[in-house]
Design an enzyme around this catalytic site. Structure first.
Site, PDB file in Angstrom:
ATOM      1  CE  LYS A 292      42.363  35.344  39.906  1.00 53.92           C
ATOM      2  NZ  LYS A 292      42.269  35.853  40.716  1.00 53.92           N
TER       3      LYS A 292
ATOM      4  CG  HIS B 200      47.466  37.125  39.241  1.00 50.35           C
ATOM      5  ND1 HIS B 200      47.280  37.109  40.033  1.00 50.35           N
ATOM      6  CD2 HIS B 200      46.292  36.684  38.196  1.00 50.35           C
ATOM      7  CE1 HIS B 200      46.162  37.978  40.272  1.00 50.35           C
ATOM      8  NE2 HIS B 200      45.358  37.364  39.066  1.00 50.35           N
TER       9      HIS B 200
ATOM     10  CG  ASN C  60      43.557  33.678  36.364  1.00 50.50           C
ATOM     11  OD1 ASN C  60      44.193  32.236  36.477  1.00 50.50           O
ATOM     12  ND2 ASN C  60      44.441  34.928  37.115  1.00 50.50           N
TER      13      ASN C  60
ATOM     14  CD  GLU D 176      44.391  40.488  36.267  1.00 46.13           C
ATOM     15  OE1 GLU D 176      43.412  40.224  35.816  1.00 46.13           O
ATOM     16  OE2 GLU D 176      45.447  40.225  37.166  1.00 46.13           O
TER      17      GLU D 176
ATOM     18  CB  SER E 212      35.722  43.098  39.923  1.00 48.81           C
ATOM     19  OG  SER E 212      36.249  42.745  40.953  1.00 48.81           O
TER      20      SER E 212
ATOM     21  CD  GLU F  81      45.331  35.915  42.783  1.00 52.78           C
ATOM     22  OE1 GLU F  81      44.791  35.298  42.190  1.00 52.78           O
ATOM     23  OE2 GLU F  81      43.842  37.274  42.845  1.00 52.78           O
TER      24      GLU F  81
ATOM     25  N   GLY G 244      38.640  39.823  42.259  1.00 54.42           N
ATOM     26  CA  GLY G 244      37.516  39.982  43.449  1.00 54.42           C
ATOM     27  C   GLY G 244      37.989  40.265  44.798  1.00 54.42           C
TER      28      GLY G 244
HETATM   29  P1  PGA Z   1      38.437  38.466  39.057  1.00 54.33           P
HETATM   30  O1  PGA Z   1      40.463  38.268  38.876  1.00 54.33           O
HETATM   31  O2  PGA Z   1      37.639  38.352  37.670  1.00 54.33           O
HETATM   32  O3  PGA Z   1      37.983  37.763  39.946  1.00 54.33           O
HETATM   33  O4  PGA Z   1      38.584  39.687  40.232  1.00 54.33           O
HETATM   34  C1  PGA Z   1      39.959  38.574  37.832  1.00 54.33           C
HETATM   35  C2  PGA Z   1      42.290  38.296  37.451  1.00 54.33           C
HETATM   36  O5  PGA Z   1      43.020  38.044  38.847  1.00 54.33           O
HETATM   37  O6  PGA Z   1      43.055  37.952  37.012  1.00 54.33           O
END
Ligand code: PGA
Length: 251
Positions: free
Chosen positions: A11, A96, A9, A166, A212, A98, A172
């Protein structure tokens, strides 16, 4: 047996040119080694067509990070599933954290998106996960179960659904859930799905972990019985790291 699935992903990262360069590098590396799990890449909307051109014939899926739940209409700034399909997408990510956190996506909206993706014949990655406060309050199970039920409300067949667990506190942040913490939630998601759709559908369902994931922790996470791959943010922006994670899923 479930085939693992690893999706990058990206983003809001990578211009069109950068996306083409990164996807080319990933496709090149995976061609040599061959991926033994399913692989997908989710670039930002403007880069979809260009990346589709790179991925054609490689077996790597193109995924979208979001969609709208109507086919067309006066929804400035939005993109429909039909448009995504034409751009070459076979997967769409829905809900997601976010999107839920920063763009006010409620479970009801996420459910409409999941339905639209499936009705257009694409596959959906439904994201669920608790915040740090929710984990500290001891309500992780409740929150995640609620998100799974709400996200799948009214859906009869989940053959084209992947769920991504997640934990928001791990996205992140560099903080990964331990493989046991993730496994516990994955197992409870599978139980929820078994109660709704039966044992067979539940044991066929792929549940990705996200938050992460890195080359250094991927293998341990993916070795857990209910973790069927990953949704990878930061580490998917470097071809070498993403390919190492894909390879960890293949072992
Ligand atoms: P990350 O993001 O691997 O940077 O923690 C995962 C995600 O949001 O799908």
């Amino acid at each position: 047996m479930r085939r693992k699935i690893v999706v990058g992903n990206w983003k809001m990262n990578n211009t069109i040119a950068e996306a083409i360069e990164l996807s080319s590098a990933i496709a090149e590396e995976l061609r040599d080694g061959g991926a033994s799990c399913e692989v997908g890449i989710a670039p930002a909307f403007p880069a979809l067509s260009g990346v589709h051109g790179v991925l054609e014939g490689t077996g790597i899926h193109l995924a979208a990070q979001n969609c709208h739940y109507e086919n067309d209409g006066a929804y400035t700034g939005e993109v429909s599933v039909r448009m995504l399909e034409e751009a070459g997408c076979s997967y769409v990510i829905a809900g997601h954290s976010e999107r839920r956190q920063y763009f006010g996506e409620t479970s009801a909206i996420v459910n409409l998106k999941v339905k639209k993706v499936l009705s257009e014949g694409l596959r959906v990655i439904l994201c669920v996960g608790e915040t740090l406060e929710e984990r500290e309050q001891g309500i992780t199970g409740e929150v995640v179960t609620g998100q799974v039920k709400d996200g799948l409300e009214g859906i009869a067949d989940i053959a084209d659904v992947v769920i991504a667990y997640e934990p928001v506190w791990a996205i992140g942040t560099g903080k990964t859930a331990t493989s046991q913490q993730a496994q516990d939630v994955h197992a409870s998601i599978r139980e929820t799905v078994a109660a709704l759709y039966g044992q067979q559908a539940a044991s066929d369902l792929r549940i990705q972990y996200g938050g992460s994931v890195k080359p250094s922790n991927a293998e341990e996470l993916f070795a857990m019985p209910d973790i069927d791959g990953g949704l990878i943010g930061g580490a998917s922006l470097k071809a070498e790291d993403f390919v190492a994670i894909v390879n960890a899923a293949g072992r």
